[in-house]
Scaffold this active site. Structure first.
Site, PDB file in Angstrom:
ATOM      1  N   ARG A 142       0.841  -1.208   0.000  1.00 41.08           N
ATOM      2  CA  ARG A 142       0.000   0.000   0.000  1.00 41.08           C
ATOM      3  C   ARG A 142       0.872   1.252   0.000  1.00 41.08           C
ATOM      4  O   ARG A 142       0.611   2.206  -0.718  1.00 41.08           O
ATOM      5  CB  ARG A 142      -0.929  -0.012   1.229  1.00 41.08           C
ATOM      6  CG  ARG A 142      -1.721   1.257   1.455  1.00 41.08           C
ATOM      7  CD  ARG A 142      -2.772   1.432   0.364  1.00 41.08           C
ATOM      8  NE  ARG A 142      -3.611   2.586   0.610  1.00 41.08           N
ATOM      9  CZ  ARG A 142      -3.307   3.839   0.268  1.00 41.08           C
ATOM     10  NH1 ARG A 142      -2.171   4.098  -0.313  1.00 41.08           N
ATOM     11  NH2 ARG A 142      -4.146   4.822   0.504  1.00 41.08           N
ATOM     12  N   ILE A 163       0.010   6.795   8.309  1.00 44.36           N
ATOM     13  CA  ILE A 163      -1.081   5.878   8.642  1.00 44.36           C
ATOM     14  C   ILE A 163      -0.936   4.598   7.804  1.00 44.36           C
ATOM     15  O   ILE A 163      -1.625   4.420   6.805  1.00 44.36           O
ATOM     16  CB  ILE A 163      -2.468   6.531   8.419  1.00 44.36           C
ATOM     17  CG1 ILE A 163      -2.553   7.898   9.116  1.00 44.36           C
ATOM     18  CG2 ILE A 163      -3.581   5.598   8.918  1.00 44.36           C
ATOM     19  CD1 ILE A 163      -3.875   8.639   8.914  1.00 44.36           C
ATOM     20  N   PRO A 164      -0.008   3.719   8.204  1.00 38.46           N
ATOM     21  CA  PRO A 164       0.139   2.466   7.468  1.00 38.46           C
ATOM     22  C   PRO A 164      -1.134   1.624   7.556  1.00 38.46           C
ATOM     23  O   PRO A 164      -1.717   1.468   8.633  1.00 38.46           O
ATOM     24  CB  PRO A 164       1.281   1.755   8.196  1.00 38.46           C
ATOM     25  CG  PRO A 164       2.012   2.832   8.937  1.00 38.46           C
ATOM     26  CD  PRO A 164       0.978   3.859   9.275  1.00 38.46           C
ATOM     27  N   HIS A 165      -1.570   1.124   6.395  1.00 40.51           N
ATOM     28  CA  HIS A 165      -2.725   0.238   6.325  1.00 40.51           C
ATOM     29  C   HIS A 165      -2.598  -0.607   5.067  1.00 40.51           C
ATOM     30  O   HIS A 165      -1.774  -0.321   4.215  1.00 40.51           O
ATOM     31  CB  HIS A 165      -4.040   1.026   6.355  1.00 40.51           C
ATOM     32  CG  HIS A 165      -4.178   2.057   5.280  1.00 40.51           C
ATOM     33  ND1 HIS A 165      -3.472   3.248   5.297  1.00 40.51           N
ATOM     34  CD2 HIS A 165      -4.922   2.079   4.163  1.00 40.51           C
ATOM     35  CE1 HIS A 165      -3.793   3.955   4.222  1.00 40.51           C
ATOM     36  NE2 HIS A 165      -4.659   3.262   3.518  1.00 40.51           N
ATOM     37  N   GLY A 166      -3.410  -1.636   4.969  1.00 39.28           N
ATOM     38  CA  GLY A 166      -3.298  -2.579   3.866  1.00 39.28           C
ATOM     39  C   GLY A 166      -3.970  -2.113   2.589  1.00 39.28           C
ATOM     40  O   GLY A 166      -4.697  -1.114   2.573  1.00 39.28           O
TER      41      GLY A 166
END
Length: 145
Positions: free
Chosen positions: A45, A59-62
């Site tokens: 991502r 904001i790390p997210h998949g």
């Protein structure tokens, strides 16, 4: 969204953004919010579109395709006093607060929106960066939850 003290980590440091993202993912895996495969989807991502949001936050997210790896909505908050560069040497984008998120359905959109609104005021980011306990961070963020 309820914040769990065990998912709030103070005074972390990372060699690079991938290590920082993997750390966030590992916290979500350990808490039972996501499957192991979600971690690499978080890296993907960031490669597709930077998870750096400005104002010293990321904001790390998949990826969308990794939604199947999410077991329950969750968030980990990681304080990085020395910062971690999400940009390049020529164009550094330093994050001192990381919000690793996983959301069922559209929960992740709501989570990103709430974080973005809170962190649009850089004074709030400074308060998070200066916090001395998980409890202090939780109280700051619950004011907007």
């Amino acid at each position: 969204m309820e914040l769990q003290n065990q998912l709030i980590h103070l005074n972390q440091s990372f060699a690079n953004k991938d290590d920082a993202i993997r750390y966030c993912g590992r916290q979500l895996v350990n808490a039972g919010h996501v499957q192991e495969a979600y971690i690499e989807a978080m890296i993907q991502r960031n490669e597709d579109l930077s998870v750096y949001m400005g104002n010293f936050i990321a904001i790390p997210h998949g990826t969308d395709t990794a939604k199947k790896e999410v077991l329950s909505s969750g968030i980990t908050i990681v304080q990085v006093p020395g910062g971690v560069n999400f940009g390049t040497e020529e164009d550094p984008q330093i994050a001192t607060i990381l919000f690793g998120i996983a959301g069922l359905g559209d929960d992740h959109l709501e989570m990103i929106q709430k974080i973005s609104i809170f962190c649009a005021d850089v004074d709030n980011v400074v308060k998070l960066a200066d916090a001395q306990s998980a409890e202090e961070i939780r109280k700051l963020l619950e004011s907007v939850a």
